[in-house]
Motif scaffolding. Structure first.
Motif, PDB file in Angstrom:
ATOM      1  N   GLN A   1       0.818  -1.221   0.000  1.00 23.47           N
ATOM      2  CA  GLN A   1       0.000   0.000   0.000  1.00 23.47           C
ATOM      3  C   GLN A   1       0.852   1.272   0.000  1.00 23.47           C
ATOM      4  O   GLN A   1       0.534   2.267   0.641  1.00 23.47           O
TER       5      GLN A   1
ATOM      6  N   ASP B   1      -2.569  -6.203   6.042  1.00 24.31           N
ATOM      7  CA  ASP B   1      -3.534  -5.192   6.479  1.00 24.31           C
ATOM      8  C   ASP B   1      -4.675  -5.948   7.146  1.00 24.31           C
ATOM      9  O   ASP B   1      -5.757  -6.108   6.588  1.00 24.31           O
TER      10      ASP B   1
ATOM     11  N   GLY C   1      -6.645   0.128   5.033  1.00 23.29           N
ATOM     12  CA  GLY C   1      -5.899   0.786   3.969  1.00 23.29           C
ATOM     13  C   GLY C   1      -4.494   1.190   4.347  1.00 23.29           C
ATOM     14  O   GLY C   1      -3.772   1.754   3.521  1.00 23.29           O
ATOM     15  N   SER C   2      -4.073   0.897   5.578  1.00 21.80           N
ATOM     16  CA  SER C   2      -2.707   1.173   6.033  1.00 21.80           C
ATOM     17  C   SER C   2      -2.076  -0.141   6.480  1.00 21.80           C
ATOM     18  O   SER C   2      -2.702  -0.910   7.217  1.00 21.80           O
TER      19      SER C   2
ATOM     20  N   LYS D   1      -0.958   5.769   7.450  1.00 21.65           N
ATOM     21  CA  LYS D   1       0.235   6.007   6.631  1.00 21.65           C
ATOM     22  C   LYS D   1       1.021   7.242   7.075  1.00 21.65           C
ATOM     23  O   LYS D   1       1.749   7.842   6.279  1.00 21.65           O
TER      24      LYS D   1
END
Length: 307
Positions: A151, A197, A202-203, A229
């Motif tokens: 990601q 993850d 999403g991080s 992030k």
């Protein structure tokens, strides 16, 4: 009478056809060249054909299996000779296994296609690597050096010796706020690192797995989460000793793996926690989910399986 005769003949033909279509697995006995503890196979299976790789091993030896298939419906299982259950089920646990073997004997690594793919006569080309190491294989002074990315965030994971102590260094790249290095002292040796993850926010997270040689020594997990992030924060894994159900017969020798959206911890089960207790021949698997705690990230225990 003719109807019954025709039905009987049809049944015989059907059974004969089923017998004719039953596919005998391809069997290979795994041997390691002198001085080597690893071997690779680049082969394929199609439809109902399975491939069996038979390995002779001693209790406590560390078996590592990695499968890289071209078909996502291809997996592997590990079964001890004479056992009525699988030591490892790839369709549930993924395509990586590393752990101590519970008893002396022969173990079969079987590569197969899931039933629907087999019925469609699909093909799976694959690379299968097998590594069989002594029980004290983690007592190595070789440095660990691996770069992982997920990601858009990269992690450079290394080990080094500082003042006769082993130290883990994590160097992140791509974080918006803080890309400072993190260092942690280690009691064992790093054997593997993974990015995942688990909470699907999403991080990414980084999971570093270490082992200490010998009975009674727990596996070691060092894990960090990339908070939106921006920066890294540590992930806490409660010790097995704090969990009555998981701790019964626990004497260390853990191995960890990320399987889909959970962290899996596996270890051999002993008759008791006493130093002189023997192995039961079973393995315990503890599954953890990543959760936001009051003071940071925590791996919460979920299902416990004994097999």
């Amino acid at each position: 009478m003719n109807i019954w005769l025709a039905a009987a003949l049809a049944a015989i033909v059907s059974l004969s056809a089923q017998a004719a279509t039953k596919v005998t697995p391809r069997v290979e006995r795994v041997t390691f060249e002198k001085g080597a503890d690893a071997v690779e196979f680049n082969q394929s299976i199609q439809g109902p054909l399975t491939a069996q790789y038979r390995v002779s091993a001693k209790a406590g030896q560390i078996l590592t299996v990695d499968l890289k298939p071209s078909n996502t419906s291809a997996y592997f299982n590990i079964t001890a000779k004479g056992a009525d259950y699988a030591l490892f089920n790839g369709s549930i646990m993924g395509n990586h296994f590393m752990g101590p073997l519970p008893a002396d004997g022969e173990y079969t690594v079987q590569v197969y296609l899931m039933r629907n793919a087999a019925r469609r006569n699909e093909v799976a080309n694959y690379n299968l690597s097998l590594n069989l190491s002594p029980a004290d294989a983690s007592d190595s002074t070789r440095p660990f050096d691996q770069t992982l990315e997920l990601q858009g965030i990269r992690f450079h994971v290394t080990t080094e010796g500082i003042d006769d102590h082993r130290v883990l260094r994590i160097s992140p790249q791509g974080l918006e706020t803080d890309n400072s290095d993190f260092t942690r002292p280690l009691t064992g040796n790093v054997v593997r690192a993974e990015v995942a993850d688990l909470d699907r926010d999403g991080s990414p997270e980084l999971y570093v797995f270490a082992r200490s040689p010998g009975r009674g020594l727990p596996g070691e997990l060092v894990a960090y989460s990339a908070n939106r992030k921006k920066s890294l924060s540590e992930i806490y894994l409660p010790p097995v000793s704090e969990d009555v159900e998981a701790a019964e017969g626990y004497q260390g020798e853990d191995e960890f793996a990320v399987v889909e959206n959970v962290l899996v911890r596996r270890f051999p089960v002993y008759e008791s926690a006493d130093a002189g207790a023997g192995r039961t021949g079973k393995m315990r698997e503890v599954r953890y989910r990543l959760m936001a705690g009051e003071a940071g990230w925590v791996l919460r225990r979920g299902e416990v399986i004994v097999y």
